[in-house]
Design a protein around this motif. Structure first.
Motif, PDB file in Angstrom:
ATOM      1  N   GLN A   1       0.845  -1.196   0.000  1.00 59.95           N
ATOM      2  CA  GLN A   1       0.000   0.000   0.000  1.00 59.95           C
ATOM      3  C   GLN A   1       0.883   1.249   0.000  1.00 59.95           C
ATOM      4  O   GLN A   1       1.175   1.843   1.036  1.00 59.95           O
ATOM      5  N   THR A   2       1.296   1.641  -1.183  1.00 62.87           N
ATOM      6  CA  THR A   2       2.304   2.690  -1.298  1.00 62.87           C
ATOM      7  C   THR A   2       1.790   4.072  -0.959  1.00 62.87           C
ATOM      8  O   THR A   2       2.579   4.957  -0.613  1.00 62.87           O
ATOM      9  N   ARG A   3       0.494   4.312  -1.050  1.00 67.53           N
ATOM     10  CA  ARG A   3      -0.033   5.628  -0.673  1.00 67.53           C
ATOM     11  C   ARG A   3       0.000   5.827   0.832  1.00 67.53           C
ATOM     12  O   ARG A   3       0.177   6.943   1.321  1.00 67.53           O
ATOM     13  N   THR A   4      -0.168   4.752   1.569  1.00 64.35           N
ATOM     14  CA  THR A   4      -0.172   4.841   3.035  1.00 64.35           C
ATOM     15  C   THR A   4       1.226   4.708   3.617  1.00 64.35           C
ATOM     16  O   THR A   4       1.551   5.335   4.621  1.00 64.35           O
ATOM     17  N   PHE A   5       2.074   3.919   2.952  1.00 63.25           N
ATOM     18  CA  PHE A   5       3.418   3.642   3.461  1.00 63.25           C
ATOM     19  C   PHE A   5       4.441   4.032   2.397  1.00 63.25           C
ATOM     20  O   PHE A   5       4.578   3.348   1.378  1.00 63.25           O
ATOM     21  N   SER A   6       5.138   5.113   2.634  1.00 60.15           N
ATOM     22  CA  SER A   6       6.080   5.645   1.656  1.00 60.15           C
ATOM     23  C   SER A   6       7.438   4.988   1.778  1.00 60.15           C
ATOM     24  O   SER A   6       7.923   4.703   2.884  1.00 60.15           O
ATOM     25  N   ALA A   7       8.079   4.787   0.624  1.00 67.26           N
ATOM     26  CA  ALA A   7       9.441   4.250   0.595  1.00 67.26           C
ATOM     27  C   ALA A   7      10.497   5.352   0.631  1.00 67.26           C
ATOM     28  O   ALA A   7      11.690   5.056   0.681  1.00 67.26           O
ATOM     29  N   VAL A   8      10.069   6.607   0.621  1.00 65.86           N
ATOM     30  CA  VAL A   8      11.017   7.727   0.667  1.00 65.86           C
ATOM     31  C   VAL A   8      11.405   7.946   2.131  1.00 65.86           C
ATOM     32  O   VAL A   8      10.766   8.706   2.863  1.00 65.86           O
TER      33      VAL A   8
ATOM     34  N   ASN B   1      13.351  -3.854   5.712  1.00 65.10           N
ATOM     35  CA  ASN B   1      13.375  -2.611   4.941  1.00 65.10           C
ATOM     36  C   ASN B   1      12.627  -1.545   5.732  1.00 65.10           C
ATOM     37  O   ASN B   1      11.919  -1.858   6.699  1.00 65.10           O
ATOM     38  N   ARG B   2      12.756  -0.296   5.277  1.00 66.25           N
ATOM     39  CA  ARG B   2      12.128   0.798   6.008  1.00 66.25           C
ATOM     40  C   ARG B   2      10.975   1.421   5.213  1.00 66.25           C
ATOM     41  O   ARG B   2      10.956   1.366   3.995  1.00 66.25           O
ATOM     42  N   ARG B   3      10.041   2.003   5.938  1.00 68.48           N
ATOM     43  CA  ARG B   3       8.969   2.789   5.367  1.00 68.48           C
ATOM     44  C   ARG B   3       8.674   3.970   6.298  1.00 68.48           C
ATOM     45  O   ARG B   3       9.065   3.970   7.462  1.00 68.48           O
ATOM     46  N   VAL B   4       7.930   4.955   5.762  1.00 71.35           N
ATOM     47  CA  VAL B   4       7.442   6.083   6.549  1.00 71.35           C
ATOM     48  C   VAL B   4       5.937   6.177   6.350  1.00 71.35           C
ATOM     49  O   VAL B   4       5.457   6.066   5.206  1.00 71.35           O
ATOM     50  N   VAL B   5       5.201   6.363   7.413  1.00 69.87           N
ATOM     51  CA  VAL B   5       3.750   6.485   7.310  1.00 69.87           C
ATOM     52  C   VAL B   5       3.419   7.769   6.549  1.00 69.87           C
ATOM     53  O   VAL B   5       3.919   8.846   6.868  1.00 69.87           O
ATOM     54  N   ALA B   6       2.576   7.643   5.520  1.00 64.34           N
ATOM     55  CA  ALA B   6       2.203   8.799   4.695  1.00 64.34           C
ATOM     56  C   ALA B   6       0.769   9.245   4.936  1.00 64.34           C
ATOM     57  O   ALA B   6       0.428  10.402   4.672  1.00 64.34           O
ATOM     58  N   GLU B   7      -0.076   8.352   5.407  1.00 62.19           N
ATOM     59  CA  GLU B   7      -1.464   8.665   5.712  1.00 62.19           C
ATOM     60  C   GLU B   7      -1.828   8.049   7.058  1.00 62.19           C
ATOM     61  O   GLU B   7      -1.286   6.994   7.420  1.00 62.19           O
ATOM     62  N   PRO B   8      -2.726   8.684   7.825  1.00 66.05           N
ATOM     63  CA  PRO B   8      -3.142   8.084   9.102  1.00 66.05           C
ATOM     64  C   PRO B   8      -3.658   6.670   8.888  1.00 66.05           C
ATOM     65  O   PRO B   8      -4.395   6.396   7.937  1.00 66.05           O
ATOM     66  N   THR B   9      -3.251   5.760   9.754  1.00 65.49           N
ATOM     67  CA  THR B   9      -3.657   4.363   9.599  1.00 65.49           C
ATOM     68  C   THR B   9      -3.513   3.639  10.924  1.00 65.49           C
ATOM     69  O   THR B   9      -2.868   4.142  11.852  1.00 65.49           O
ATOM     70  N   GLN B  10      -4.114   2.472  11.023  1.00 69.11           N
ATOM     71  CA  GLN B  10      -3.986   1.636  12.209  1.00 69.11           C
ATOM     72  C   GLN B  10      -3.265   0.348  11.858  1.00 69.11           C
ATOM     73  O   GLN B  10      -3.514  -0.249  10.810  1.00 69.11           O
ATOM     74  N   ILE B  11      -2.373  -0.057  12.744  1.00 69.82           N
ATOM     75  CA  ILE B  11      -1.688  -1.343  12.613  1.00 69.82           C
ATOM     76  C   ILE B  11      -1.606  -1.966  13.995  1.00 69.82           C
ATOM     77  O   ILE B  11      -1.153  -1.311  14.947  1.00 69.82           O
ATOM     78  N   GLY B  12      -2.042  -3.196  14.107  1.00 70.18           N
ATOM     79  CA  GLY B  12      -1.927  -3.894  15.371  1.00 70.18           C
ATOM     80  C   GLY B  12      -2.610  -3.203  16.528  1.00 70.18           C
ATOM     81  O   GLY B  12      -2.166  -3.270  17.672  1.00 70.18           O
TER      82      GLY B  12
ATOM     83  N   ARG C   1       8.204   6.476  11.625  1.00 74.90           N
ATOM     84  CA  ARG C   1       9.103   5.535  10.955  1.00 74.90           C
ATOM     85  C   ARG C   1       8.696   4.096  11.245  1.00 74.90           C
ATOM     86  O   ARG C   1       8.368   3.756  12.376  1.00 74.90           O
ATOM     87  N   LEU C   2       8.753   3.281  10.193  1.00 71.79           N
ATOM     88  CA  LEU C   2       8.437   1.860  10.325  1.00 71.79           C
ATOM     89  C   LEU C   2       9.588   1.013   9.813  1.00 71.79           C
ATOM     90  O   LEU C   2      10.298   1.395   8.884  1.00 71.79           O
ATOM     91  N   THR C   3       9.761  -0.148  10.423  1.00 75.34           N
ATOM     92  CA  THR C   3      10.659  -1.177   9.900  1.00 75.34           C
ATOM     93  C   THR C   3       9.819  -2.406   9.613  1.00 75.34           C
ATOM     94  O   THR C   3       9.135  -2.920  10.504  1.00 75.34           O
ATOM     95  N   ILE C   4       9.822  -2.852   8.362  1.00 78.06           N
ATOM     96  CA  ILE C   4       9.098  -4.075   8.032  1.00 78.06           C
ATOM     97  C   ILE C   4      10.095  -5.233   8.145  1.00 78.06           C
ATOM     98  O   ILE C   4      11.079  -5.297   7.438  1.00 78.06           O
ATOM     99  N   LEU C   5       9.811  -6.115   9.089  1.00 78.30           N
ATOM    100  CA  LEU C   5      10.728  -7.210   9.414  1.00 78.30           C
ATOM    101  C   LEU C   5      10.348  -8.459   8.608  1.00 78.30           C
ATOM    102  O   LEU C   5       9.543  -9.281   9.041  1.00 78.30           O
ATOM    103  N   TRP C   6      10.955  -8.570   7.438  1.00 78.01           N
ATOM    104  CA  TRP C   6      10.746  -9.769   6.619  1.00 78.01           C
ATOM    105  C   TRP C   6      11.116 -11.026   7.393  1.00 78.01           C
ATOM    106  O   TRP C   6      10.466 -12.073   7.245  1.00 78.01           O
ATOM    107  N   ALA C   7      12.157 -10.917   8.204  1.00 78.95           N
ATOM    108  CA  ALA C   7      12.669 -12.084   8.937  1.00 78.95           C
ATOM    109  C   ALA C   7      11.689 -12.568   9.994  1.00 78.95           C
ATOM    110  O   ALA C   7      11.823 -13.687  10.487  1.00 78.95           O
ATOM    111  N   SER C   8      10.727 -11.753  10.355  1.00 80.05           N
ATOM    112  CA  SER C   8       9.658 -12.180  11.249  1.00 80.05           C
ATOM    113  C   SER C   8       8.429 -12.613  10.459  1.00 80.05           C
ATOM    114  O   SER C   8       7.855 -13.676  10.702  1.00 80.05           O
ATOM    115  N   ALA C   9       8.040 -11.796   9.488  1.00 77.74           N
ATOM    116  CA  ALA C   9       6.815 -12.068   8.727  1.00 77.74           C
ATOM    117  C   ALA C   9       6.853 -13.428   8.040  1.00 77.74           C
ATOM    118  O   ALA C   9       5.832 -14.122   7.963  1.00 77.74           O
ATOM    119  N   ASN C  10       8.014 -13.818   7.540  1.00 84.14           N
ATOM    120  CA  ASN C  10       8.114 -15.070   6.795  1.00 84.14           C
ATOM    121  C   ASN C  10       8.127 -16.302   7.699  1.00 84.14           C
ATOM    122  O   ASN C  10       8.251 -17.427   7.211  1.00 84.14           O
TER     123      ASN C  10
END
Length: 404
Positions: A67-74, A289-300, A309-318
């Motif tokens: 969801q690139t509009r909510t989570f920016s890669a910049v 990898n890293r992301r930055v929240v771009a729009e208000p959202t809920q997670i967990g 700032r967010l870190t997406i932990l592939w090593a956990s998700a997989n």
């Protein structure tokens, strides 16, 4: 640290929805995968000064990746082509990058890749300890990366040292050290680009020279863009492929049943690719990898606002039990789309076809050149520490092929 919920899916409303943790704690650095498993069992998201908010579960990581509009890669003020871009800018550069990892381009590299793997494996000792990290995994990654891009042999050792320096700087969190390491890499590559330009029509017709002719908005890519693209490819190759090679060899040594299956299926590229992907799901070679929240959202259960700032932990998700059941169980019947080994969405790794080829060549040649692969019980294996994955030290016994 305390658990934040009485169950994964039904948190008590009066309890916090997050969890403070230290990614640099000794117990985490000693065994990242086990640490992430334990953390994921306690909370949906976790917070640290170093990583910001870490996403641990498969569905949250997949959402952040797609969801690139909510989570920016910049995520940085420095240019990162194209992995640090959002659409529409990302689309333009990703179209260029994808041309260098088509199946046709990758398949043409197979003979050279196989030869590199065979030569390195032939030089390893038989029936006594073999140093997999220093004598196979790292030189394999260096040599295939250099060969694929057409880089001179003289760059191999500097790039190997640079990879180690880059890991140390990233792990330290020291921005000055990170900037110095980046500048060092820029120097290697700009020097190489200058050499190619000076050669004119005599420059080798390889992927690097071809990349230098690519255009955006009617102009050729500038040095900043070229260096960023090549840095991204190099980090992925030298760190992730070397980690993946060590992980595969370790798994084969520690799991004779999987080794027997892969020996029987060594002539089936599709089955071998699926087996390697599954091994690398169990022990992911890429941590995050890293992301930055771009729009208000809920997670967990927590509200996130733009700029966090967010870190997406592939090593956990997989390894999420809700998707994979027992995360340590090796299975070839899992849906391929569930495996986030190469990411997901528009930022999925463009080099996945190349990585699969390289790891297949390495595995096929290793199995063909050995009768057995067994653990070296006289040595102590050591896991790599963040930001690296895989092994810092790994020794196995490669048994000779027996006649008949």
């Amino acid at each position: 640290m305390t658990s934040d919920t009485p169950s994964r899916d039904n948190p008590a409303p009066h309890e916090p929805q997050s969890y403070e943790w230290d990614p640099r704690a000794p117990e985490v650095l000693d065994n990242q995968i086990a640490a992430y498993d334990a953390l994921r069992a306690r909370c949906p998201v976790a917070h640290s000064e170093q990583m910001g908010w870490s996403l641990l579960r498969h569905d949250d990581v997949l959402r952040a990746a797609t969801q690139t509009r909510t989570f920016s890669a910049v995520v940085s003020k420095h240019v990162a082509v194209p992995n640090g871009m959002d659409p529409p800018e990302h689309t333009v550069y990703r179209t260029i990058v994808d041309r260098y990892f088509t199946q046709e381009v990758v398949d043409a590299f197979e003979p050279a890749c196989r030869a590199i793997a065979a030569d390195l494996i032939a030089a390893l000792p038989r029936d006594k300890p073999a140093d997999i990290v220093n004598d196979l995994a790292e030189p394999f990654a260096l040599q295939v990366q250099s060969a694929y891009l057409g880089w001179p042999e003289r760059l191999r050792e500097p790039l190997r040292e640079w990879t180690l320096s880059n890991r140390r700087a990233t792990a330290s969190g020291d921005r000055a050290a990170t900037a110095a390491v980046a500048e060092q890499f820029d120097g290697y590559i700009t020097g190489l680009l200058d050499e190619r330009r000076a050669m004119g029509d005599a420059a080798p017709d390889d992927l690097t020279t071809r990349l230098m002719k690519e255009q955006v908005d009617g102009r050729v890519l500038n040095d900043g863009e070229l260096v960023s693209i090549l840095r991204n490819w190099t980090v992925g190759e030298l760190s992730t492929i070397s980690a993946a090679a060590g992980i595969v060899v370790d798994h084969l040594a520690e799991h004779p049943d999987v080794q027997s299956l892969m020996r029987a299926k060594a002539g089936s590229p599709a089955t071998l690719d699926d087996a390697v992907d599954e091994i690398l799901r169990i022990h992911p070679p890429l941590i995050s990898n890293r992301r930055v929240v771009a729009e208000p959202t809920q997670i967990g259960g927590r509200q996130f606002e733009p700029g966090e700032r967010l870190t997406i932990l592939w090593a956990s998700a997989n390894r999420d039990e809700d998707v994979f059941g027992d995360p340590n169980e090796f299975r070839l019947d899992r849906p391929r789309e569930d495996n986030l080994l190469y990411g997901a969405g528009i930022h999925a790794c463009p080099g996945a076809p190349l990585a699969r080829l390289e790891l297949r060549m390495l595995t096929q040649e290793l199995l063909a050149a050995t009768g057995t692969i067994t653990p070296d019980r006289g040595a102590t294996s050591q896991y790599a520490s963040y930001p690296a994955s895989g092994f810092a030290e790994l020794s196995v016994i490669l048994g000779s092929v027996t006649e008949g």
